[in-house]
Design an enzyme around this catalytic site. Sequence first.
Site, mmCIF file in Angstrom:
data_model
loop_
_atom_site.group_PDB
_atom_site.id
_atom_site.type_symbol
_atom_site.label_atom_id
_atom_site.label_comp_id
_atom_site.label_asym_id
_atom_site.label_seq_id
_atom_site.Cartn_x
_atom_site.Cartn_y
_atom_site.Cartn_z
ATOM 1 N N GLY A 1 0.851 -1.199 0.000
ATOM 2 C CA GLY A 1 0.000 0.000 0.000
ATOM 3 C C GLY A 1 0.881 1.242 0.000
ATOM 4 O O GLY A 1 2.091 1.163 0.204
ATOM 5 N N TYR B 1 -0.107 -19.187 -2.384
ATOM 6 C CA TYR B 1 -1.024 -18.068 -2.202
ATOM 7 C C TYR B 1 -2.462 -18.574 -2.116
ATOM 8 O O TYR B 1 -3.196 -18.263 -1.166
ATOM 9 C CB TYR B 1 -0.864 -17.075 -3.358
ATOM 10 C CG TYR B 1 -1.857 -15.955 -3.332
ATOM 11 C CD1 TYR B 1 -1.871 -15.038 -2.291
ATOM 12 C CD2 TYR B 1 -2.799 -15.804 -4.354
ATOM 13 C CE1 TYR B 1 -2.802 -14.003 -2.262
ATOM 14 C CE2 TYR B 1 -3.722 -14.778 -4.336
ATOM 15 C CZ TYR B 1 -3.721 -13.884 -3.287
ATOM 16 O OH TYR B 1 -4.636 -12.868 -3.256
#
Length: 338
Positions: free
Chosen positions: A36, A149
């Site tokens: 982010g 993942y």
Amino acid sequence: MHYLITGGAGFIGSHLSEALLQKGHQVTAVDDLSTGQLANVDHLTADPNFQIVIENITNAVVMDRLVSECDIVIHLAAAVGVELIVQKPVHTIETNVMGTEVVLRTARRYRKKTLIASTSEIYGKSANIPYKEDDDRLMGATSRHRWAYATSKALDEFLALAYHKEYDLPVVIFRLFNTVGPRQRGRYGMVIPRFVKQAMQNKQITVYGDGQQSRCFCDGRDVIKAIIGLAENSQAEGEVYNIGAQQEITILELAHKIKQMTNSTSDIVLVPYEEAYEAGFEDMRRRVPDTTKINALLGWEPNLTLDQTIMDIVKHFENEGKQETISERDTPSAVIVG
Ligand code: UDP
């Protein structure tokens, strides 16, 4: 309502924070800025209803305070991006499994409704298109890191559903299918921002494999409407929902479309998967969501077209004015196809 958004400074988190503030809610975003960026929420920081906490979600003490103060949690924070996942397998598993564990344990302590972001990767290599929420999953071998993942997010789903079953915690799981839009970055994989950057810089557009694999891209601004709808609807609790678009495009077609829309002189090149990622890398040929379930609950369907999304991404990069460095790779065995 006071929303706690983990991963709130990310691409989806920042759009979600913005939309919730516009609806009059209070928002606390927690983000460790690993993928982010503060720049994504800079325009929100003047709003007294918004606060950003820079912290990793595995910090149980901080999470205890943040969860206790909110009414509802939307858990987006995760290690994402195929490139990051392949390069940092330990980080991927630890972030996705331990982070979600902390979020759910804390949410149970204060009995807070919790939405957990999951992924279309969950369906793995299954050729049973379109994917329905209750379909079987088909994972590759554990030696292929890509599947770590999907497996870490599957464990997140199991854990959330277990908290619902055993402790009656109100949880909702949503699986995102190739969400795209302004503020998404290409550094860790994500094909559209990469292609747009490459095209705008008149650099080679790197299509992996034979480019005949296809995806359905859904604009993040449509996606957050679905997430907010699920947050507001008590019937969604204990359930799993696909969120995505159904219009399919091959990656090679996508490269041509972006080249044309940006008036680029870039060459389009084919790069073998083993060079792009790692030896033995396995990709999905197709990935299409069945969205009957969320449509029946909320009447939700995406509105923005892929062309609109691409144009907005181009504008975003133009406004940004600075060029993000896409990890450069040598492409000696690349084949120019366009
Ligand atoms: N891809 C590509 N060139 C790039 C990045 C990605 O051809 O520079 C391909 C990737 O191999 C996959 C598709 O684009 O087939 C979508 O990749 P992305 O990482 O955006 O999402 P995925 O669907 O793999 O989760």
